[in-house]
Design a protein around this motif. Structure first.
Motif, PDB file in Angstrom:
ATOM      1  N   ASP A   1      46.335   7.289  34.995  1.00 49.48           N
ATOM      2  CA  ASP A   1      47.810   7.581  35.348  1.00 49.48           C
ATOM      3  C   ASP A   1      48.358   8.547  34.355  1.00 49.48           C
ATOM      4  OD1 ASP A   1      50.390   7.684  36.371  1.00 49.48           O
ATOM      5  OD2 ASP A   1      50.153   5.274  36.104  1.00 49.48           O
ATOM      6  N   TRP A   2      48.924   9.711  34.912  1.00 51.58           N
ATOM      7  CA  TRP A   2      49.678  10.580  34.124  1.00 51.58           C
ATOM      8  C   TRP A   2      51.211  10.624  34.250  1.00 51.58           C
ATOM      9  CZ3 TRP A   2      46.732  11.613  38.384  1.00 51.58           C
ATOM     10  CH2 TRP A   2      47.456  12.327  39.473  1.00 51.58           C
TER      11      TRP A   2
ATOM     12  N   HIS B   1      41.651  18.138  35.095  1.00 49.41           N
ATOM     13  CA  HIS B   1      40.519  18.605  36.103  1.00 49.41           C
ATOM     14  C   HIS B   1      41.172  18.398  37.370  1.00 49.41           C
ATOM     15  CE1 HIS B   1      36.935  18.556  38.428  1.00 49.41           C
ATOM     16  NE2 HIS B   1      37.314  17.401  39.129  1.00 49.41           N
ATOM     17  N   ARG B   2      41.821  17.655  37.849  1.00 46.50           N
ATOM     18  CA  ARG B   2      42.455  17.799  39.265  1.00 46.50           C
ATOM     19  C   ARG B   2      43.477  18.667  39.081  1.00 46.50           C
ATOM     20  NH1 ARG B   2      40.965  13.454  42.994  1.00 46.50           N
ATOM     21  NH2 ARG B   2      39.578  12.117  42.182  1.00 46.50           N
ATOM     22  N   VAL B   3      43.983  19.124  40.270  1.00 45.52           N
ATOM     23  CA  VAL B   3      45.118  20.173  40.232  1.00 45.52           C
ATOM     24  C   VAL B   3      46.399  19.375  40.241  1.00 45.52           C
ATOM     25  CG1 VAL B   3      46.350  21.959  41.576  1.00 45.52           C
ATOM     26  CG2 VAL B   3      43.823  21.555  41.538  1.00 45.52           C
ATOM     27  N   LEU B   4      47.128  19.249  39.014  1.00 45.40           N
ATOM     28  CA  LEU B   4      48.176  18.629  38.780  1.00 45.40           C
ATOM     29  C   LEU B   4      49.553  19.731  38.906  1.00 45.40           C
ATOM     30  CD1 LEU B   4      47.600  16.252  35.959  1.00 45.40           C
ATOM     31  CD2 LEU B   4      47.137  15.760  38.228  1.00 45.40           C
TER      32      LEU B   4
ATOM     33  N   ARG C   1      38.120   6.932  23.573  1.00 41.21           N
ATOM     34  CA  ARG C   1      37.144   7.943  24.338  1.00 41.21           C
ATOM     35  C   ARG C   1      36.923   7.506  25.702  1.00 41.21           C
ATOM     36  NH1 ARG C   1      32.011   9.114  21.526  1.00 41.21           N
ATOM     37  NH2 ARG C   1      31.806  10.994  22.852  1.00 41.21           N
ATOM     38  N   ALA C   2      37.431   6.119  25.979  1.00 40.24           N
ATOM     39  CA  ALA C   2      37.307   5.783  27.466  1.00 40.24           C
ATOM     40  C   ALA C   2      38.548   6.125  28.113  1.00 40.24           C
ATOM     41  CB  ALA C   2      37.302   4.085  27.224  1.00 40.24           C
ATOM     42  N   LYS C   3      39.476   6.686  27.460  1.00 40.89           N
ATOM     43  CA  LYS C   3      40.847   7.181  28.152  1.00 40.89           C
ATOM     44  C   LYS C   3      40.641   8.884  27.499  1.00 40.89           C
ATOM     45  CE  LYS C   3      43.448   2.980  27.832  1.00 40.89           C
ATOM     46  NZ  LYS C   3      44.310   2.457  27.146  1.00 40.89           N
ATOM     47  N   PHE C   4      40.154   9.582  28.452  1.00 41.27           N
ATOM     48  CA  PHE C   4      39.550  11.183  28.046  1.00 41.27           C
ATOM     49  C   PHE C   4      40.757  12.193  27.767  1.00 41.27           C
ATOM     50  CE2 PHE C   4      35.704  13.474  28.221  1.00 41.27           C
ATOM     51  CZ  PHE C   4      34.716  12.675  27.928  1.00 41.27           C
TER      52      PHE C   4
ATOM     53  N   GLY D   1      39.075   0.563  36.903  1.00 42.44           N
ATOM     54  CA  GLY D   1      40.132   1.191  36.067  1.00 42.44           C
ATOM     55  C   GLY D   1      40.425   2.746  36.260  1.00 42.44           C
ATOM     56  N   SER D   2      39.913   3.302  37.036  1.00 42.96           N
ATOM     57  CA  SER D   2      40.107   4.704  37.276  1.00 42.96           C
ATOM     58  C   SER D   2      41.309   4.848  38.011  1.00 42.96           C
ATOM     59  CB  SER D   2      39.011   5.608  37.799  1.00 42.96           C
ATOM     60  OG  SER D   2      38.557   4.908  39.008  1.00 42.96           O
ATOM     61  N   PHE D   3      42.066   5.884  37.985  1.00 46.93           N
ATOM     62  CA  PHE D   3      43.314   6.053  38.880  1.00 46.93           C
ATOM     63  C   PHE D   3      43.127   6.174  40.347  1.00 46.93           C
ATOM     64  CE2 PHE D   3      46.947   8.875  40.146  1.00 46.93           C
ATOM     65  CZ  PHE D   3      48.009   7.668  39.789  1.00 46.93           C
ATOM     66  N   TYR D   4      41.586   6.717  40.776  1.00 44.11           N
ATOM     67  CA  TYR D   4      41.377   6.927  42.086  1.00 44.11           C
ATOM     68  C   TYR D   4      40.164   5.875  42.304  1.00 44.11           C
ATOM     69  CZ  TYR D   4      43.911  11.361  41.652  1.00 44.11           C
ATOM     70  OH  TYR D   4      44.932  12.264  41.494  1.00 44.11           O
ATOM     71  N   ASP D   5      40.229   5.170  43.533  1.00 41.74           N
ATOM     72  CA  ASP D   5      39.432   4.239  43.886  1.00 41.74           C
ATOM     73  C   ASP D   5      38.315   4.661  44.787  1.00 41.74           C
ATOM     74  OD1 ASP D   5      38.861   1.343  43.910  1.00 41.74           O
ATOM     75  OD2 ASP D   5      39.457   1.063  45.826  1.00 41.74           O
ATOM     76  N   THR D   6      37.611   5.629  44.322  1.00 40.64           N
ATOM     77  CA  THR D   6      36.495   6.227  45.013  1.00 40.64           C
ATOM     78  C   THR D   6      35.091   6.160  44.137  1.00 40.64           C
ATOM     79  OG1 THR D   6      36.782   8.378  43.837  1.00 40.64           O
ATOM     80  CG2 THR D   6      38.056   8.072  45.603  1.00 40.64           C
TER      81      THR D   6
END
Length: 566
Positions: free
Chosen positions: A380-381, A411-414, A358-361, A331-336
């Motif tokens: 997803d943002w 966290h990631r550079v948006l 809290r599963a959606k941080f 369910g994470s946005f990135y499949d890594t």
């Protein structure tokens, strides 16, 4: 199978921990140093002429939760491919000549006995040569490593801690007191620390002392040592407020073990600089890639022990990073596979955040004159998503007259980064990063956006739609016209290279480890400082001076004179 129980004053959660998961798990990303050890290929080759022993046998006699031990080892046929336990390769120069040597390890209480093993054959084909005696802490189940965090309201403080007591053998509780409250005991559950008055603006907030405990079935108590913290300022409180922000720190062993790949070389420097200046820090934001445990769960103990002096004293707020959350099909946005199978479960258990789910941080938190809107870049943002709606609500609901400093973080550079790999993609951002969000930053006049993920430091000009909208570099007064984007991912992990492209919007770059400190003395002035972890000195800075009329001023695509709050 051992169990670790993580207690929070708002939540009581159970996390199953295999203490020796470092020995058993090997299907995780190669970025975790422990994954280099092919322990599953171990051959039992015990030798009567080899021995290893550890001392002292009993640790924590004075209540310590961290102790140094000496491991002595001997082998009549020494070789350079030998190493101790699963903790670290060893340096064997002296050992190769005499066949005898000793090494010191720093152990933390991890709710079980310890033993050491002497291996040969290197890391890829280990041979077990000798096993030591066992050593243990006096009370391996003791409550340890408290982590403070803001609650869902400004006047709530949560305490999360780790313990070995099962819920059916002990009742977790907190004993706390302050100058205005006599000593009280509260079971794990909702606990709110209230200011005695919401009138006035004292220079310092109320101080509390606390300790974690367990009421055992025989009626006796087991207590941690005593800690202290200051209660948070109420929204809009006009007082000195100092905020630390960084990402991607990780952990390292002070004895040098477990770090042969030097994966998080700056983490102890960052930690130690914050500890050194702790009296001048009020709240910390660690914006993702917290431990780099990557599925080796015992590494979370290493991290919480490392940051205990900080997290036990000031709120230690975290964000979700790829190394906490990402896993294929989860369910994470990135499949890594970056989380090593943790899928966010460990992070949301070990650290409290005031999220609705809290599963959606993603969450907001108020700290005096600051409103922080913390996004979860691993979900997803984009416009139309659940998180996008939260972000806009977080921006729109703040009353800028009371809380002039609006901070966004993910966290990631948006936003913007001159990272080498972003540059190769030609976007200088996470793919699809700012396309949906930049109109929100502009509309609601977000002051600063912070990111990790890229392991360096970089500050942009006030920017909107790829263009600098203010020519000033070190002092901004009045209407700023855009949002300043800051990459502060140099908390401790291996550094990231910059692109060779000279981006026009980049004002300062640093290929080094460091962190940012924000200081606000009042509603009209903010001081921004970037400090290196190596020496704690300021290498980049700017100030913002303005009043409420400047926040309401009309700028391009941001002319709304009111907000939901007003």
């Amino acid at each position: 199978m051992k169990s670790v129980f993580v207690y929070t004053l708002l939540l009581l959660l159970l996390l199953i921990l295999n203490l020796f998961s470092v020995l058993l798990a090997h299907s995780v990303t190669e970025e975790q140093p422990l994954s280099k050890i092919a322990i599953h290929n171990t051959i039992i080759s015990l030798k009567d002429s080899a021995s290893i022993k550890a001392s002292p046998l009993l640790l924590g006699l004075q209540g310590e939760d961290t102790e140094w031990v000496v491991v002595e080892f001997e082998n009549d046929e020494p070789s350079n491919d030998e190493w101790i336990g699963v903790f670290s390769p060893a340096k064997f120069n002296e050992y190769a000549n005499s066949g005898k040597a000793s090494v010191k390890f720093q152990l933390i209480n991890q709710r079980a006995d310890f033993s050491f093993a002497l291996f040969g054959g290197g890391l890829s084909n280990p041979k077990l040569i000798a096993v030591s005696n066992s050593i243990s802490f006096v009370n391996p189940k003791a409550p340890l490593y408290p982590r403070l965090a803001q609650g869902k309201s400004w006047n709530e403080m949560t305490v999360t801690w780790t313990s070995g007591y099962n819920v059916d053998e002990a009742v977790p509780l907190i004993e706390w007191s302050s100058a205005i409250h006599s000593k009280m005991r509260s079971p794990a559950g909702t606990l709110t620390f209230h200011r005695n008055s919401m009138c006035g603006s004292p220079a310092r907030t109320v101080g509390y002392t606390y300790k974690m405990g367990h009421l055992l079935s025989n009626g006796s108590y087991v207590w941690s040592k005593t800690y202290s913290f200051r209660s948070s300022p109420y929204p809009g409180q006009d007082s000195l407020q100092r905020v630390i922000i960084f990402g991607d720190m990780g952990k390292a062993e002070r004895d040098g073990s477990n770090e042969y790949s030097n994966y998080q070389p700056g983490s102890l420097n960052t930690t130690d600089q914050l500890i050194k200046d702790l009296k001048n820090i009020d709240i910390v934001f660690h914006i993702g890639d917290i431990t780099y445990a990557n599925g080796y769960i015992s590494q979370w103990d290493q991290f919480t022990a490392q940051v205990e002096p900080i997290a036990s004293t000031v709120p230690y707020m975290v964000a979700s990073g790829n190394h906490e959350r990402d896993w294929p099909g989860s369910g994470s946005f990135y499949d890594t596979p970056d989380s090593g199978g943790e899928c966010g479960v460990v992070a949301e258990t070990m650290f409290y955040v005031p999220a609705e789910n809290r599963a959606k941080f993603w969450y907001s938190t108020d700290y005096g004159m600051f409103r922080f809107c913390i996004a979860d870049s691993e979900h997803d943002w984009r416009e139309g998503s659940e998180q996008y709606k939260f972000i806009e609500e977080c921006f729109a609901s703040v009353d800028r007259r009371k809380q002039p400093w609006l901070i966004f973080s993910a966290h990631r550079v948006l936003g913007y980064s001159s990272d080498k790999y972003y540059g190769l993609e030609g976007s200088f951002e996470e793919p699809m990063g700012r396309e949906s969000l930049q109109k929100l930053w502009q509309k609601y006049k977000v002051d600063i956006a912070f990111y990790g993920h890229v392991h360096n430091y970089e500050r942009s000009c006030p920017i909107y739609q790829n263009k600098c909208v203010n020519s000033e570099k070190s002092h901004y007064s009045g209407t700023v016209d855009g949002t300043i984007h800051v990459v502060v991912g140099g908390g401790g992990s291996h550094l990231s290279e910059f692109s060779t492209v000279n981006t026009s919007w980049s004002l300062y770059k640093d290929y080094d480890w460091g962190f940012v400190k924000l200081t606000s003395h009042n509603h009209s002035s903010l001081v921004f400082e970037y400090k290196k972890s190596s020496d704690g000195k300021v290498y980049d800075s700017f100030t913002i001076s303005r009043d409420y009329r400047d926040v309401l001023a009309c700028v391009h695509d941001g002319c709304q004179p009111t907000t939901m709050a007003s």
